[in-house]
Design a protein around this motif. Structure first.
Motif, PDB file in Angstrom:
ATOM      1  N   PRO A 136     -12.809  11.513 -31.796  1.00  0.00           N
ATOM      2  CA  PRO A 136     -12.826  12.484 -33.242  1.00  0.00           C
ATOM      3  C   PRO A 136     -12.712  11.586 -34.494  1.00  0.00           C
ATOM      4  CG  PRO A 136     -10.395  12.201 -32.281  1.00  0.00           C
ATOM      5  CD  PRO A 136     -11.596  11.608 -31.304  1.00  0.00           C
ATOM      6  N   GLU A 137     -12.566  10.489 -34.506  1.00  0.00           N
ATOM      7  CA  GLU A 137     -12.681   9.299 -35.703  1.00  0.00           C
ATOM      8  C   GLU A 137     -14.042   9.154 -36.214  1.00  0.00           C
ATOM      9  OE1 GLU A 137      -8.722   8.710 -33.577  1.00  0.00           O
ATOM     10  OE2 GLU A 137     -10.941   8.750 -33.082  1.00  0.00           O
ATOM     11  N   VAL A 138     -15.155   9.559 -35.030  1.00  0.00           N
ATOM     12  CA  VAL A 138     -16.373   9.140 -35.384  1.00  0.00           C
ATOM     13  C   VAL A 138     -17.011  10.359 -35.718  1.00  0.00           C
ATOM     14  CG1 VAL A 138     -18.498   8.019 -34.538  1.00  0.00           C
ATOM     15  CG2 VAL A 138     -16.495   7.071 -33.941  1.00  0.00           C
ATOM     16  N   THR A 139     -17.859  10.256 -36.964  1.00  0.00           N
ATOM     17  CA  THR A 139     -18.731  11.278 -37.495  1.00  0.00           C
ATOM     18  C   THR A 139     -20.126  10.972 -37.277  1.00  0.00           C
ATOM     19  OG1 THR A 139     -17.139  12.235 -38.868  1.00  0.00           O
ATOM     20  CG2 THR A 139     -19.539  12.960 -39.575  1.00  0.00           C
ATOM     21  N   LEU A 140     -20.850  11.694 -36.358  1.00  0.00           N
ATOM     22  CA  LEU A 140     -22.548  11.393 -36.329  1.00  0.00           C
ATOM     23  C   LEU A 140     -23.288  12.046 -37.234  1.00  0.00           C
ATOM     24  CD1 LEU A 140     -22.593  11.218 -32.446  1.00  0.00           C
ATOM     25  CD2 LEU A 140     -23.202   9.319 -33.961  1.00  0.00           C
ATOM     26  N   LEU A 141     -24.153  11.623 -38.196  1.00  0.00           N
ATOM     27  CA  LEU A 141     -24.981  12.198 -39.007  1.00  0.00           C
ATOM     28  C   LEU A 141     -26.578  12.026 -38.646  1.00  0.00           C
ATOM     29  CD1 LEU A 141     -22.853  11.412 -42.515  1.00  0.00           C
ATOM     30  CD2 LEU A 141     -23.034  13.520 -41.047  1.00  0.00           C
ATOM     31  N   THR A 142     -26.997  12.860 -38.228  1.00  0.00           N
ATOM     32  CA  THR A 142     -28.483  12.511 -37.551  1.00  0.00           C
ATOM     33  C   THR A 142     -29.396  13.414 -38.371  1.00  0.00           C
ATOM     34  OG1 THR A 142     -28.397  14.560 -36.078  1.00  0.00           O
ATOM     35  CG2 THR A 142     -27.728  12.314 -35.401  1.00  0.00           C
ATOM     36  N   GLY A 143     -30.700  12.958 -38.145  1.00  0.00           N
ATOM     37  CA  GLY A 143     -31.524  13.460 -39.107  1.00  0.00           C
ATOM     38  C   GLY A 143     -31.644  13.145 -40.553  1.00  0.00           C
ATOM     39  N   HIS A 144     -31.247  12.084 -40.886  1.00  0.00           N
ATOM     40  CA  HIS A 144     -31.143  11.659 -42.339  1.00  0.00           C
ATOM     41  C   HIS A 144     -31.467  10.124 -42.382  1.00  0.00           C
ATOM     42  CE1 HIS A 144     -29.515  15.557 -43.730  1.00  0.00           C
ATOM     43  NE2 HIS A 144     -28.630  15.476 -42.527  1.00  0.00           N
ATOM     44  N   SER A 145     -31.878   9.775 -43.507  1.00  0.00           N
ATOM     45  CA  SER A 145     -31.971   8.509 -43.937  1.00  0.00           C
ATOM     46  C   SER A 145     -31.552   8.142 -45.126  1.00  0.00           C
ATOM     47  CB  SER A 145     -33.729   8.330 -43.971  1.00  0.00           C
ATOM     48  OG  SER A 145     -34.309   8.981 -45.129  1.00  0.00           O
ATOM     49  N   VAL A 146     -31.342   6.878 -45.512  1.00  0.00           N
ATOM     50  CA  VAL A 146     -30.553   6.335 -46.554  1.00  0.00           C
ATOM     51  C   VAL A 146     -31.393   6.210 -47.711  1.00  0.00           C
ATOM     52  CG1 VAL A 146     -29.257   4.557 -47.428  1.00  0.00           C
ATOM     53  CG2 VAL A 146     -28.858   5.171 -45.160  1.00  0.00           C
ATOM     54  N   GLN A 147     -31.083   6.759 -48.929  1.00  0.00           N
ATOM     55  CA  GLN A 147     -32.069   6.748 -50.006  1.00  0.00           C
ATOM     56  C   GLN A 147     -31.423   5.772 -51.167  1.00  0.00           C
ATOM     57  OE1 GLN A 147     -35.183   8.172 -50.273  1.00  0.00           O
ATOM     58  NE2 GLN A 147     -34.684   8.260 -48.411  1.00  0.00           N
ATOM     59  N   GLY A 148     -30.322   5.505 -51.215  1.00  0.00           N
ATOM     60  CA  GLY A 148     -29.467   4.965 -52.237  1.00  0.00           C
ATOM     61  C   GLY A 148     -28.133   4.057 -51.737  1.00  0.00           C
ATOM     62  N   LEU A 149     -27.776   3.260 -52.347  1.00  0.00           N
ATOM     63  CA  LEU A 149     -26.519   2.384 -51.995  1.00  0.00           C
ATOM     64  C   LEU A 149     -25.862   1.780 -53.358  1.00  0.00           C
ATOM     65  CD1 LEU A 149     -25.957   0.021 -49.167  1.00  0.00           C
ATOM     66  CD2 LEU A 149     -25.135  -0.627 -51.547  1.00  0.00           C
ATOM     67  N   SER A 150     -24.723   2.179 -53.583  1.00  0.00           N
ATOM     68  CA  SER A 150     -24.150   1.652 -54.894  1.00  0.00           C
ATOM     69  C   SER A 150     -22.729   0.809 -54.343  1.00  0.00           C
ATOM     70  CB  SER A 150     -24.069   2.427 -55.981  1.00  0.00           C
ATOM     71  OG  SER A 150     -23.093   3.691 -55.485  1.00  0.00           O
ATOM     72  N   GLN A 151     -22.262  -0.166 -55.280  1.00  0.00           N
ATOM     73  CA  GLN A 151     -21.124  -0.763 -54.719  1.00  0.00           C
ATOM     74  C   GLN A 151     -20.260  -0.824 -56.087  1.00  0.00           C
ATOM     75  OE1 GLN A 151     -21.261  -4.084 -51.913  1.00  0.00           O
ATOM     76  NE2 GLN A 151     -23.391  -4.242 -52.198  1.00  0.00           N
ATOM     77  N   GLN A 152     -18.919  -0.516 -55.906  1.00  0.00           N
ATOM     78  CA  GLN A 152     -17.757  -0.414 -56.834  1.00  0.00           C
ATOM     79  C   GLN A 152     -16.865  -1.758 -56.474  1.00  0.00           C
ATOM     80  OE1 GLN A 152     -18.586   2.738 -55.767  1.00  0.00           O
ATOM     81  NE2 GLN A 152     -20.343   2.661 -57.295  1.00  0.00           N
ATOM     82  N   PRO A 153     -15.773  -2.212 -57.189  1.00  0.00           N
ATOM     83  CA  PRO A 153     -14.953  -3.004 -56.938  1.00  0.00           C
ATOM     84  C   PRO A 153     -13.973  -2.395 -55.616  1.00  0.00           C
ATOM     85  CG  PRO A 153     -14.857  -2.683 -59.322  1.00  0.00           C
ATOM     86  CD  PRO A 153     -15.703  -1.836 -58.729  1.00  0.00           C
TER      87      PRO A 153
END
Length: 431
Positions: A136-153
């Motif tokens: 239950p702790e794992v969520t599978l997200l299929t059919g999608h690709s990554v478009q962006g990534l941002s990082q904060q402190p």
């Protein structure tokens, strides 16, 4: 609305799915992203052309994840012996009979039931997906690709191609050699392209399932045989196997252009004599070979595993085993961080991960380079050196067994003489 997780893993191949399963078992909330889902298993389907030689160490890890029993209910072929020999023609070949320069590793000499298993990649991936889906702790997200990534402190965000926003303490790039996550994080790589390419051919052969995988070495590159499973009642008396032919790109292009009948005859002519009689060619594909290493394994809240961090000459089939070792190491360190109540992307933990894994991956990359450069030529002095080396390996079973245990994932270090050679290779510091 932003979905929040502890860890977001991009890439649900074998290594990414293994890490997601392990972290989910530790109670961490994990999002696992991939563009496609593995196809359901079909017992009567022809084998996947992509196969891996899984070491005993990888088997132990997959057992902990609950995937190995699932794989055994599908298809996995144990191999108990591994052989290598030199097929280079020349003056030294007459002085060193084939029987004196062939090295064979035998599980019986290691008090082990087998050296490893040959498994289709799609079976390993499917079993890991099934293990991950059961948590239950794992969520599978299929059919999608990554478009962006941002990082904060205090967090990092992933944007998917449909606009979905995901937030987590740590982003894991498990998305392969052309990693989008690595690029978005600004992590560079060093890359060396080999002159040769590799052609993989899925075949049926006459005879029972063999318990040996072997490689004959030629000046243009090795030619290898990996046993798979029985072809069943549909093709009685036949078995499936996977062949690997390393050669120059023009030669492989000519081979791919042949009809199956022509290619089958060419293989029987140019592979070692011990190759069983082929009855059918099912599929073939070629790919370039490159050594690639990320300049560093983490950047702020992004960390890399598997082929996103390193690719290796596939000469001994160690690539996915190294990836599983990455996953197991990172999983263990994140468990410690979790117990300590620390930030999962805390630099001390990610620095420890790189400190453990970079030297280990580097050792294997360089060891494969030693074999590649030593065997991929016909220069007489080098031919003599490798003939002497194979003869010595045959005569020194203790050292030979140490190499086998290292390849099986049962030892952390190469034998001292080989490690000494690796340490003296130029370019060590740049990998």
């Amino acid at each position: 609305m932003t979905q929040t997780f502890d860890i977001i893993i991009v890439g649900a191949g074998m290594v990414g799915a293994a890490l997601a399963t392990g972290l989910g078992q530790q109670g961490l909330r994990v999002a696992l992203i991939d563009r496609v889902s593995p196809a359901p298993f079909q017992a009567d389907a022809t084998p996947d052309i992509r196969v891996s030689a899984l070491s005993a160490g990888s088997e132990r890890y997959l057992t902990q994840l609950g995937a190995w029993p699932r794989m055994l209910t599908m298809r996995a072929t144990p191999y108990r012996r591994l052989a290598a020999w030199d097929n280079t023609p020349g003056p030294w070949a007459r002085l060193f009979p084939h029987s004196l320069t062939e090295v064979e590793f035998d599980a019986g000499n290691l008090s082990a039931p087998h050296l490893g298993h040959i498994v289709e990649n799609r079976i390993t991936q499917l079993a890991l997906w099934q293990s991950a889906e059961a948590l239950p702790e794992v969520t599978l997200l299929t059919g999608h690709s990554v478009q962006g990534l941002s990082q904060q402190p205090d967090c990092a965000n992933i944007t998917l191609d449909d606009g979905t926003e995901l937030q987590g303490q740590l982003i894991v790039g498990a998305d392969g050699a052309l990693s989008r996550v690595r690029d978005l994080a600004g992590i560079g790589v060093t890359r060396d392209q080999y002159e040769q390419q590799a052609m993989v051919i899925s075949v049926r052969y006459r005879g029972p399932v063999e318990d040996i995988t072997w490689q004959g070495f030629y000046p243009t590159g090795p030619r290898a045989f990996l046993p798979l499973h029985s072809a069943g009642d549909t093709f009685p008396g036949e078995s499936w196997g996977s062949l690997v032919w390393y050669d120059h790109p023009a030669r492989l292009a000519a081979l791919k252009a042949m009809t199956d009948t022509e290619l089958k005859a060419e293989i029987q002519r140019h592979f070692p004599e011990r190759l069983p009689e082929l009855t059918h060619i099912d599929a073939k594909a070629s790919f370039p070979i490159a050594r690639q290493h990320a300049r560093h394994y983490y950047q702020d809240r992004v960390v890399l595993v598997g082929d996103a961090a390193h690719t290796i000459n596939p000469l001994a089939g160690q690539g996915v085993n190294l990836g599983f070792q990455d996953a197991q190491c990172l999983q263990g360190l994140l468990k410690e961080a979790q117990r300590s109540g620390d930030d999962l992307a805390g630099e001390p933990w990610l620095k420890r991960y790189e400190k453990h894994r970079r030297p280990a991956n580097q050792r294997m990359m360089l060891a494969m380079d030693v074999f590649y450069h030593l065997f991929s030529n016909a220069i007489p002095p080098v031919h003599l050196a490798r003939s002497l080396g194979l003869g010595a390996a045959r005569a020194l079973p203790f050292a030979r067994n140490q190499v086998a245990r290292y390849a099986m994932g049962l030892e952390d270090q190469l034998p001292a003489p080989i490690q000494h050679i690796v340490n003296r290779l130029p370019g060590l510091g740049s990998l």
